[in-house]
Design an enzyme around this catalytic site. Sequence first.
Site, PDB file in Angstrom:
ATOM      1  N   LYS A  23      -1.937  -7.114   1.664  1.00  0.00           N
ATOM      2  CA  LYS A  23      -0.991  -6.859   2.687  1.00  0.00           C
ATOM      3  C   LYS A  23      -0.549  -8.085   3.485  1.00  0.00           C
ATOM      4  O   LYS A  23       0.258  -8.558   3.950  1.00  0.00           O
ATOM      5  CB  LYS A  23      -1.369  -5.723   3.485  1.00  0.00           C
ATOM      6  N   ASP A  42       2.105   2.866   8.906  1.00  0.00           N
ATOM      7  CA  ASP A  42       1.845   3.691   7.432  1.00  0.00           C
ATOM      8  C   ASP A  42       2.190   5.150   7.577  1.00  0.00           C
ATOM      9  O   ASP A  42       1.913   5.858   6.550  1.00  0.00           O
ATOM     10  CB  ASP A  42       0.014   3.697   7.840  1.00  0.00           C
ATOM     11  N   GLN A  45      -6.980   0.391   7.626  1.00  0.00           N
ATOM     12  CA  GLN A  45      -7.005   0.494   6.274  1.00  0.00           C
ATOM     13  C   GLN A  45      -8.290   1.947   6.101  1.00  0.00           C
ATOM     14  O   GLN A  45      -9.251   1.733   6.543  1.00  0.00           O
ATOM     15  CB  GLN A  45      -7.813  -0.691   5.375  1.00  0.00           C
TER      16      GLN A  45
HETATM   17  N1  GUN Z   1      -5.955   3.637   1.621  1.00  0.00           N
HETATM   18  C1  GUN Z   1      -5.343   3.989   0.494  1.00  0.00           C
HETATM   19  N2  GUN Z   1      -4.118   3.832   0.830  1.00  0.00           N
HETATM   20  C2  GUN Z   1      -3.813   3.346   1.923  1.00  0.00           C
HETATM   21  C3  GUN Z   1      -2.288   3.304   2.930  1.00  0.00           C
HETATM   22  O1  GUN Z   1      -1.481   3.207   2.295  1.00  0.00           O
HETATM   23  N3  GUN Z   1      -2.764   2.729   4.063  1.00  0.00           N
HETATM   24  C4  GUN Z   1      -4.071   2.699   4.555  1.00  0.00           C
HETATM   25  N4  GUN Z   1      -3.948   2.329   5.808  1.00  0.00           N
HETATM   26  N5  GUN Z   1      -5.057   2.920   3.744  1.00  0.00           N
HETATM   27  C5  GUN Z   1      -4.907   3.016   2.687  1.00  0.00           C
END
Ligand code: GUN
Length: 291
Positions: A52, A119, A96
């Site tokens: 990211k 998100d 995350q």
């Molecule tokens: N863990 C697994 N997928 C995601 C996601 O799309 N965003 C976040 N913040 N954590 C995750």
Amino acid sequence: MQILDGKLVAQTVKNDLKIKVAALKEKGKKKPHLAAVLVGNNGASETYVASKVKTCEEIGYQSTLIRFNTDVEEDVLLRKIQELNADDNIDGILVQLPLPKQIAEEKVINAIAAEKDVDGFHPTNIGKMIQGQPAYIPATPYGILLLLKHYKIETKGKHAVVIGRSNIVGRPISILLSQNTPTGNCTVTLCHSHTSNLKAICLQADIIVAALGKAEFLTADMVKDGAIVIDVGITRVEDKSKKKGYAIKGDVHFETVAPKCSYITPVPGGVGAMTIAALMQNTYLAATQKQ
Ligand code: GUN
């Protein structure tokens, strides 16, 4: 059978954003700024967050990575989120997941300001999404919609079977596919670990979204000819022949399922790549809506 090339479509989305960011800069506006919070050192989470941050760089966003040890107290994390909420320089915040046991995920998600929740996990965004109001849509479901849109896949009237009911993927994609939109209008069945006759239900599906997190779970005997299969799984499976010691497997047994499909996403290079592109799209939105 056609492969839905997430890597390629993600690149198109990212190129488009790159141009938009350059235009912002020309107008003297600031570039979008994403804050990523990573707790602990879970291998998969490290990889996702690094990806990211790297993508931010690639398209000209600013990014800030904030790390905490696995044993961080909930209060400390919540205080950091308040700080990021109040910081005008930050447009988007992601924490995350998963988080360590001592931290209530729900509290953390609820603490992020809805207008910075790129998100799309905050109840305000989920609620708006359900009602079809403008909202940040969770990145993986949003990425799937972008992929369907890019390949002009007709969803109207189709029976979509979603396997997995997580708040991150299964539940939101089941809602989105049922909405009265160009990438919706499906009849949706949401399946999960207590579903009886899963195979019989899958065999009725025109579209299958496999999002249960079990490597190679969906096999050819569960898929009808001509189905569209979207594989959301990314499980690390031990493989000593690989340099890293593991291979990445989807939820679909690709080798045997693919020949039966009209369209299928590969792993890697399918939904995963689209998730990051969708997150970048949400971050651009967060930055420009504020400006
Ligand atoms: N863990 C697994 N997928 C995601 C996601 O799309 N965003 C976040 N913040 N954590 C995750």
